[in-house]
Scaffold this motif. Structure first.
Motif, PDB file in Angstrom:
ATOM      1  N   SER A   5      43.977  33.804  39.244  1.00  0.00           N
ATOM      2  CA  SER A   5      44.509  34.779  40.192  1.00  0.00           C
ATOM      3  C   SER A   5      43.382  35.385  41.021  1.00  0.00           C
ATOM      4  O   SER A   5      42.269  35.567  40.521  1.00  0.00           O
ATOM      5  N   LEU A   7      40.924  37.977  42.861  1.00  0.00           N
ATOM      6  CA  LEU A   7      40.313  39.220  42.393  1.00  0.00           C
ATOM      7  C   LEU A   7      39.955  40.071  43.605  1.00  0.00           C
ATOM      8  O   LEU A   7      39.558  39.548  44.644  1.00  0.00           O
ATOM      9  N   ARG A  71      43.385  42.825  39.959  1.00  0.00           N
ATOM     10  CA  ARG A  71      44.182  41.688  40.420  1.00  0.00           C
ATOM     11  C   ARG A  71      45.227  42.118  41.458  1.00  0.00           C
ATOM     12  O   ARG A  71      45.912  41.280  42.022  1.00  0.00           O
ATOM     13  N   ALA A 238      36.055  39.233  36.391  1.00  0.00           N
ATOM     14  CA  ALA A 238      37.295  39.941  36.099  1.00  0.00           C
ATOM     15  C   ALA A 238      37.258  40.623  34.737  1.00  0.00           C
ATOM     16  O   ALA A 238      37.850  41.694  34.553  1.00  0.00           O
TER      17      ALA A 238
END
Length: 258
Positions: A5, A7, A71, A238
């Motif tokens: 996903s 960032l 996210r 992340a």
């Protein structure tokens, strides 16, 4: 290549006056023992975002503000801010979008060039768990050589090794998606102090969570790294480095190498 996903880097300007009031109101028991802003921001993020709370994060100072990885994209961030506890949102500086002088959100790459060299800065709490709880890895190293600090035990080298071990794959330890992301080219100890942090127990039925003040190392490491696994590096950013990532430690800040 496995995709992950996107960032985003969140930048806010917390209100210092409201932050002091929040600490006094929600951390009154520990105010005299510890000015743990990490615990305060942890609570503020939870009040504002719930399970979507951005982390890791780093509070720089009143002028430079707070940075965090998230996210949430622009639309999702706006939705969360609209639903946030109003006081927490105002304290964090989430009262307006970037167009109105409020929070800013910048996309980060989901893929990084293998071989790319970057400068980094990270605030960490370099500890290991032992029979007596968490222990400074430097003090453990000193104890192993007889309790005397000398040329054979250097704080910078011990903390650099701690960082290396957190980033490397280790034999006998289950592989994690962020391990093996980078090669450390240079690590320096830019700042060091000892700080008190508040850690809370799980709440029991009908009772509030109890807090405990813990003293430990508070180090800022700077240096250069080389990306050797693009996907792992995205996971590393992340996740953050070490423990206490939800309390202001472990956020890897990057900059170009001159």
């Amino acid at each position: 290549m496995t995709s992950i996903s996107p960032l985003f880097l969140l930048h806010t300007q917390p209100d210092a006056r409201l932050l002091a009031a929040w600490v006094a109101r929600h951390h009154a028991r520990h105010a005299r023992q510890s000015a743990d802003l990490g615990d305060a921001f942890h609570g503020l993020f939870r009040a504002a975002f719930g399970s979507f709370a951005p982390q890791p994060f780093r509070y720089l100072d009143e002028r430079r503000g707070l940075l965090a990885y998230t996210r949430l994209d622009l639309r999702a961030m706006a939705e969360q801010v609209a639903l946030a506890d109003p006081q927490a949102a105002q304290t964090l500086g989430l009262g307006a979008s970037a167009e109105h002088g409020g929070y800013r959100l910048r996309p980060f790459p989901s893929e990084w060039a293998v071989g790319q060299e970057l400068g980094f800065e990270v605030r960490v709490r370099p500890t290991v768990r032992g029979p007596q709880g968490e222990q400074d890895v430097f003090l453990r190293a000193v104890a192993r050589v007889g309790g005397a600090e000398g040329e054979s035990v250097e704080r910078r080298a011990i903390y650099a090794q701690w960082l290396f071990e957190h980033l490397s794959e280790r034999e006998g330890v289950m592989h994690q998606p962020w391990q093996g992301a980078v090669e450390l080219l240079d690590v320096q100890l830019n700042a060091f102090t000892r700080s008190k942090v508040v850690r809370r127990t799980q709440a029991s039925e009908g009772q509030d969570r109890k807090g405990k003040v813990v003293d430990g190392p508070d180090a800022t490491l700077v240096g250069r790294l080389r990306v050797i696994n693009s996907v792992a590096f995205a996971h590393l950013l992340a996740r953050g480095i070490g423990r206490h990532r939800a309390f202001g430690f472990g956020m890897l800040l990057l900059h170009r190498v001159n």
